[in-house]
Design a protein around this motif. Structure first.
Motif, PDB file in Angstrom:
ATOM      1  N   VAL A   1       0.852  -1.188   0.000  1.00 11.06           N
ATOM      2  CA  VAL A   1       0.000   0.000   0.000  1.00 11.06           C
ATOM      3  C   VAL A   1       0.892   1.245   0.000  1.00 11.06           C
ATOM      4  O   VAL A   1       1.764   1.382   0.865  1.00 11.06           O
ATOM      5  CB  VAL A   1      -0.930   0.023   1.231  1.00 11.06           C
ATOM      6  CG1 VAL A   1      -1.802   1.266   1.237  1.00 11.06           C
ATOM      7  CG2 VAL A   1      -1.788  -1.235   1.265  1.00 11.06           C
ATOM      8  N   PRO A   2       0.702   2.172  -0.950  1.00 12.26           N
ATOM      9  CA  PRO A   2       1.535   3.387  -0.996  1.00 12.26           C
ATOM     10  C   PRO A   2       1.398   4.204   0.289  1.00 12.26           C
ATOM     11  O   PRO A   2       0.378   4.143   0.975  1.00 12.26           O
ATOM     12  CB  PRO A   2       0.979   4.153  -2.208  1.00 12.26           C
ATOM     13  CG  PRO A   2       0.275   3.130  -3.026  1.00 12.26           C
ATOM     14  CD  PRO A   2      -0.247   2.113  -2.071  1.00 12.26           C
ATOM     15  N   TRP A   3       2.424   5.007   0.571  1.00 15.55           N
ATOM     16  CA  TRP A   3       2.439   5.752   1.827  1.00 15.55           C
ATOM     17  C   TRP A   3       1.325   6.777   1.918  1.00 15.55           C
ATOM     18  O   TRP A   3       0.794   7.024   3.004  1.00 15.55           O
ATOM     19  CB  TRP A   3       3.805   6.419   2.014  1.00 15.55           C
ATOM     20  CG  TRP A   3       4.775   5.501   2.674  1.00 15.55           C
ATOM     21  CD1 TRP A   3       5.749   4.757   2.073  1.00 15.55           C
ATOM     22  CD2 TRP A   3       4.842   5.184   4.075  1.00 15.55           C
ATOM     23  NE1 TRP A   3       6.422   4.005   3.001  1.00 15.55           N
ATOM     24  CE2 TRP A   3       5.895   4.249   4.243  1.00 15.55           C
ATOM     25  CE3 TRP A   3       4.131   5.591   5.188  1.00 15.55           C
ATOM     26  CZ2 TRP A   3       6.243   3.718   5.485  1.00 15.55           C
ATOM     27  CZ3 TRP A   3       4.477   5.071   6.438  1.00 15.55           C
ATOM     28  CH2 TRP A   3       5.509   4.160   6.572  1.00 15.55           C
ATOM     29  N   ASN A   4       0.955   7.393   0.811  1.00 15.59           N
ATOM     30  CA  ASN A   4      -0.124   8.383   0.896  1.00 15.59           C
ATOM     31  C   ASN A   4      -1.445   7.717   1.284  1.00 15.59           C
ATOM     32  O   ASN A   4      -2.234   8.275   2.054  1.00 15.59           O
ATOM     33  CB  ASN A   4      -0.260   9.146  -0.416  1.00 15.59           C
ATOM     34  CG  ASN A   4      -0.584   8.242  -1.599  1.00 15.59           C
ATOM     35  OD1 ASN A   4      -0.278   7.053  -1.591  1.00 15.59           O
ATOM     36  ND2 ASN A   4      -1.196   8.807  -2.620  1.00 15.59           N
ATOM     37  N   GLU A   5      -1.664   6.479   0.804  1.00 12.01           N
ATOM     38  CA  GLU A   5      -2.879   5.760   1.165  1.00 12.01           C
ATOM     39  C   GLU A   5      -2.811   5.267   2.608  1.00 12.01           C
ATOM     40  O   GLU A   5      -3.835   5.248   3.314  1.00 12.01           O
ATOM     41  CB  GLU A   5      -3.107   4.594   0.201  1.00 12.01           C
ATOM     42  CG  GLU A   5      -3.380   5.048  -1.232  1.00 12.01           C
ATOM     43  CD  GLU A   5      -3.640   3.896  -2.176  1.00 12.01           C
ATOM     44  OE1 GLU A   5      -3.770   2.747  -1.686  1.00 12.01           O
ATOM     45  OE2 GLU A   5      -3.717   4.114  -3.397  1.00 12.01           O
ATOM     46  N   ARG A   6      -1.635   4.862   3.065  1.00 13.62           N
ATOM     47  CA  ARG A   6      -1.482   4.452   4.468  1.00 13.62           C
ATOM     48  C   ARG A   6      -1.823   5.612   5.406  1.00 13.62           C
ATOM     49  O   ARG A   6      -2.520   5.441   6.411  1.00 13.62           O
ATOM     50  CB  ARG A   6      -0.052   3.990   4.739  1.00 13.62           C
ATOM     51  CG  ARG A   6       0.373   2.746   3.988  1.00 13.62           C
ATOM     52  CD  ARG A   6       1.731   2.281   4.489  1.00 13.62           C
ATOM     53  NE  ARG A   6       2.422   1.472   3.485  1.00 13.62           N
ATOM     54  CZ  ARG A   6       3.583   0.883   3.665  1.00 13.62           C
ATOM     55  NH1 ARG A   6       4.216   1.017   4.822  1.00 13.62           N
ATOM     56  NH2 ARG A   6       4.137   0.176   2.704  1.00 13.62           N
ATOM     57  N   LEU A   7      -1.299   6.796   5.086  1.00 17.61           N
ATOM     58  CA  LEU A   7      -1.552   7.965   5.934  1.00 17.61           C
ATOM     59  C   LEU A   7      -3.034   8.322   5.942  1.00 17.61           C
ATOM     60  O   LEU A   7      -3.584   8.706   6.973  1.00 17.61           O
ATOM     61  CB  LEU A   7      -0.720   9.155   5.440  1.00 17.61           C
ATOM     62  CG  LEU A   7       0.796   9.030   5.622  1.00 17.61           C
ATOM     63  CD1 LEU A   7       1.515  10.184   4.940  1.00 17.61           C
ATOM     64  CD2 LEU A   7       1.148   8.974   7.108  1.00 17.61           C
TER      65      LEU A   7
ATOM     66  N   ALA B   1      -7.824  13.873   1.716  1.00 19.49           N
ATOM     67  CA  ALA B   1      -7.756  13.082   0.479  1.00 19.49           C
ATOM     68  C   ALA B   1      -7.150  13.893  -0.657  1.00 19.49           C
ATOM     69  O   ALA B   1      -6.326  13.391  -1.439  1.00 19.49           O
ATOM     70  CB  ALA B   1      -9.151  12.593   0.103  1.00 19.49           C
ATOM     71  N   ARG B   2      -7.522  15.159  -0.745  1.00 22.18           N
ATOM     72  CA  ARG B   2      -6.956  16.016  -1.796  1.00 22.18           C
ATOM     73  C   ARG B   2      -5.473  16.278  -1.534  1.00 22.18           C
ATOM     74  O   ARG B   2      -4.653  16.268  -2.453  1.00 22.18           O
ATOM     75  CB  ARG B   2      -7.742  17.323  -1.849  1.00 22.18           C
ATOM     76  CG  ARG B   2      -7.367  18.206  -3.044  1.00 22.18           C
ATOM     77  CD  ARG B   2      -8.196  19.473  -3.100  1.00 22.18           C
ATOM     78  NE  ARG B   2      -9.590  19.170  -3.398  1.00 22.18           N
ATOM     79  CZ  ARG B   2     -10.582  19.274  -2.515  1.00 22.18           C
ATOM     80  NH1 ARG B   2     -10.329  19.673  -1.276  1.00 22.18           N
ATOM     81  NH2 ARG B   2     -11.823  18.991  -2.842  1.00 22.18           N
ATOM     82  N   TRP B   3      -5.126  16.516  -0.267  1.00 22.36           N
ATOM     83  CA  TRP B   3      -3.739  16.807   0.086  1.00 22.36           C
ATOM     84  C   TRP B   3      -2.824  15.615  -0.196  1.00 22.36           C
ATOM     85  O   TRP B   3      -1.691  15.773  -0.649  1.00 22.36           O
ATOM     86  CB  TRP B   3      -3.673  17.201   1.565  1.00 22.36           C
ATOM     87  CG  TRP B   3      -2.303  17.504   2.060  1.00 22.36           C
ATOM     88  CD1 TRP B   3      -1.434  18.450   1.577  1.00 22.36           C
ATOM     89  CD2 TRP B   3      -1.610  16.827   3.127  1.00 22.36           C
ATOM     90  NE1 TRP B   3      -0.257  18.416   2.290  1.00 22.36           N
ATOM     91  CE2 TRP B   3      -0.338  17.434   3.247  1.00 22.36           C
ATOM     92  CE3 TRP B   3      -1.956  15.799   3.996  1.00 22.36           C
ATOM     93  CZ2 TRP B   3       0.592  17.012   4.192  1.00 22.36           C
ATOM     94  CZ3 TRP B   3      -1.024  15.397   4.938  1.00 22.36           C
ATOM     95  CH2 TRP B   3       0.227  16.002   5.026  1.00 22.36           C
ATOM     96  N   LEU B   4      -3.335  14.404   0.052  1.00 20.06           N
ATOM     97  CA  LEU B   4      -2.538  13.192  -0.164  1.00 20.06           C
ATOM     98  C   LEU B   4      -2.629  12.673  -1.595  1.00 20.06           C
ATOM     99  O   LEU B   4      -2.009  11.661  -1.930  1.00 20.06           O
ATOM    100  CB  LEU B   4      -2.979  12.100   0.818  1.00 20.06           C
ATOM    101  CG  LEU B   4      -2.665  12.367   2.293  1.00 20.06           C
ATOM    102  CD1 LEU B   4      -3.293  11.296   3.177  1.00 20.06           C
ATOM    103  CD2 LEU B   4      -1.158  12.427   2.532  1.00 20.06           C
ATOM    104  N   GLY B   5      -3.434  13.320  -2.420  1.00 20.83           N
ATOM    105  CA  GLY B   5      -3.522  12.936  -3.830  1.00 20.83           C
ATOM    106  C   GLY B   5      -4.266  11.650  -4.099  1.00 20.83           C
ATOM    107  O   GLY B   5      -3.923  10.917  -5.038  1.00 20.83           O
ATOM    108  N   ILE B   6      -5.288  11.351  -3.300  1.00 22.93           N
ATOM    109  CA  ILE B   6      -6.052  10.114  -3.532  1.00 22.93           C
ATOM    110  C   ILE B   6      -7.524  10.420  -3.806  1.00 22.93           C
ATOM    111  O   ILE B   6      -8.380   9.557  -3.649  1.00 22.93           O
ATOM    112  CB  ILE B   6      -5.944   9.139  -2.343  1.00 22.93           C
ATOM    113  CG1 ILE B   6      -6.454   9.785  -1.058  1.00 22.93           C
ATOM    114  CG2 ILE B   6      -4.525   8.657  -2.168  1.00 22.93           C
ATOM    115  CD1 ILE B   6      -6.576   8.792   0.071  1.00 22.93           C
TER     116      ILE B   6
END
Length: 635
Positions: A329-335, A392-397
């Protein structure tokens, strides 16, 4: 009796009213429902559920929670785990143990709870509440994998959290009765009870899957039989072990969802409506049952606030990040997953249940669970509900933010429409089962899906969440009606459209019933034949941008008399169609899309074009008389 009827009516009005306000404002529904119940209960005293229902209140709430968990399990398809299965498995095993331990330590050292209450509450805090998570994910339009992880975690961990609470309660109960009892004497029987309950739930699902397709149950009795079976399974397995029924109904829902029972799909709208009613009712009942004395702990001590902050910024992030360490799982999705963990009905219901049982055991501090659980629900829902879109917008998901258009049928008309909408930055998808018909979409570089839109596999192979509007425009009007009727409950009856409603302004007596059809495109209700005929005559789509100076009336004056308004696109991307039954109000900033005839050239334009052709021909003749150009010399 009158007071009970009045409470039921008030609960329904407040719950559904709060849901409606949430829909209009975009605020989290659970916050509004909790506020409505709190005002109606402790603040004004208009509703007193315990006085109205007495001993029936707890079983009513328990059965309601069971039905909600079953409905949640019924929406889970194991094929969704292709991209998120490993993460869900980690959160449901490693995450449960880490979250339970951290929650218990935070409850003891920060909230000031005694160890039995802290350990029990730590187990309950594992739950993340699908009735809260799923609406938030829908509202934020998150990408597929983090969406799937959070949805599955919410539904799987609800019965898991209840089971952890049961283990803690049973251990402390036996220690109170027999001080020498060990953990190994308590846990194995509870695990066996949970496994047995799961098997009973699976057996019930197999029975339903066997009876329904064979006509053993008439159609009008399928929903009553299904829900009666769920309640029976819940009650039976609860007799085996306290709260084991939550495990059974969750397993039953997930198993039934993956057994390919066609009858289950047809009752989806009903079960969703039941879930909305149950969620609304239970939240109003629980929040209106609060007592001011249970809230004094929250008002007179700094510990609850610090505990809530620890839960938000330490317990949840550490649990998720440690559980997913080494995963793909990519780090942005983990966060993102580490931040989103709102609690809901199950947390409050189980906390209220065990608060009474701990009090019966003589364990001090059990009554603190009710107020603290409500505080957890309110704080987590507000914190996550109002920040999920930003994070979600900040993490790009984030998924596609502009509302998309799903077009069923690849024809010259739909290809032209898709190109026009793509120019307007509207996400478009063309769906058709014919690879040959999709050739035009491929040549134009338009997004397409090769498959049958009515096939259940499409729901898992094609992410439909970005598309808020559907247009069925194949050459078969009956098929268009079938598609609109199938997707009306998912997308909305007002957001499914099709070609064909009238013939030359007259109602077609051979048309299918209006109740089954989608909204008719165009004010005149053009059918498939009319659209195809005009397409062959050279009609085209045109877009016109409105402004304060160039309004709708001026735009109409610039268009041919026979041009037909199809839709308008708001500056936000929202699509509004002109139909035979409704006409949106154009305003400045909107872009109007029309279906217009080819522009007829004036005699002057025709003469100028003829002169240009003659001049071009003369120029080519002179070039040929001058001889050929010299050949390049070899080097």
């Amino acid at each position: 009796m009158a007071s009970q009827a009045l409470v039921i009516a008030a609960v329904g009005a407040l719950g559904i009213g709060a849901q409606w306000v949430a829909w209009r404002t975009g605020w989290p529904a659970i916050v509004l429902m909790l506020a409505a119940g709190f005002i109606a209960g402790p603040v004004t005293g208009l509703i007193d559920p315990e006085a109205a229902f007495g001993e029936l209140l707890d079983p009513m709430i328990s059965v309601g929670v069971a039905l909600i968990l079953f409905e949640g399990g019924l929406s889970l398809d194991l094929r969704e785990l292709r991209h998120s299965g490993n993460a869900v498995w980690r959160l449901a095993t490693i995450g449960v143990l880490i979250g339970w331990a951290l929650g218990a330590f935070a409850g003891f050292y920060i909230a000031g709870l005694v160890w039995p209450v802290a350990v029990l509450f730590g187990g309950i805090l594992i739950v993340t509440g699908p009735t809260v998570v799923i609406p938030l994910l829908r509202q934020a339009n998150v990408q597929t994998r983090p969406n799937s992880i959070l949805k599955w975690e919410g539904i799987v961990n609800d019965p898991t959290g209840a089971l952890c609470a049961v283990i803690a309660y049973e251990y402390f109960r036996r220690v109170t009765e027999s001080p020498g009892a060990s953990l190994f004497e308590v846990v194995p029987p509870l695990i066996i009870a949970a496994i047995l309950s799961g098997l009973i739930g699976y057996a019930a699902a197999r029975l339903i899957a066997y009876l329904f397709p064979r006509g053993a149950i008439p159609e009008y009795l399928k929903v009553p039989v299904l829900f009666s079976t769920v309640i029976a399974v819940f009650v039976l397995t609860n007799m085996i072990e306290h709260e084991a029924g939550l495990v059974a109904v969750t397993v039953m829902g997930v198993a039934l969802a993956n057994m390919d029972v066609s009858s289950i799909r047809s009752i989806h709208p009903f079960k969703e409506n039941v879930a909305v009613l149950l969620v609304s009712g239970i939240f109003i009942l629980l929040s209106s049952s609060l007592d001011w004395e249970e809230l004094t702990y929250l008002q007179t001590s700094w510990r609850p606030l610090l505990f809530l902050l620890t839960l938000l910024f330490v317990v949840r992030p550490v649990t998720v990040l440690l559980s997913l360490l080494g995963s793909d799982v990519p780090w942005n999705e983990r966060l993102f997953v580490a931040w989103i963990a709102p609690r809901g009905i199950v947390l409050v219901a189980i906390s209220g249940l065990f608060a009474l049982r701990l009090e019966d055991l003589g364990i001090a501090g059990g009554q603190l669970l009710i107020g603290l659980s409500f505080a957890v629900v309110v704080v987590t829902v507000i914190a996550h509900g109002f920040t999920i879109d930003i994070v979600a917008r900040w993490l790009g998901i984030k998924g596609t933010s502009r509302p998309g258009l799903l077009i069923v049928g690849s024809t010259p008309w739909t290809i032209a429409l898709a190109k026009q909408m793509q120019d307007l930055k509207t996400p478009v998808m063309i769906v058709d089962p014919s690879w040959q018909r999709l050739g035009a979409a491929r040549r134009e570089g338009l997004p397409y899906y090769h498959g049958e839109i009515l096939n259940e596999a499409t729901e898992h192979n094609l992410d439909l969440s970005p598309y808020q509007v559907l247009v069925a425009a194949t050459d078969n009007e009956a098929y268009n009606t079938l598609v609109c009727n199938e997707f009306a409950h998912e997308i909305g009856r007002d957001s499914v459209y099709q070609l064909g409603e009238s013939v030359d302004g007259r109602e077609d007596k051979h048309a299918l019933p209006q109740s089954m059809r989608g909204r008719a495109l165009f004010e005149s209700g053009y059918g498939v034949d009319e659209v195809n005929e005009r397409q062959q005559q050279g009609w085209v789509f045109k877009k016109t941008k409105l402004s304060e100076e160039f309004d709708y009336e001026k735009a109409q004056e610039r268009l041919p008399d026979t041009a037909t308004m199809l839709l308008l696109v708001r500056s936000s991307g929202t699509l509004r169609f002109f139909t035979h039954a409704a006409k949106p109000e154009p305003r400045a900033g909107d872009t109007i899309v029309t279906f217009s005839p080819p522009k007829l050239k004036t005699p002057e334009e025709k003469a100028a074009k003829r002169a240009a052709k003659e001049k071009q021909a003369t120029s080519r003749g002179k070039d040929s008389e001058g001889g050929s150009a010299p050949k390049p010399q070899a080097t």
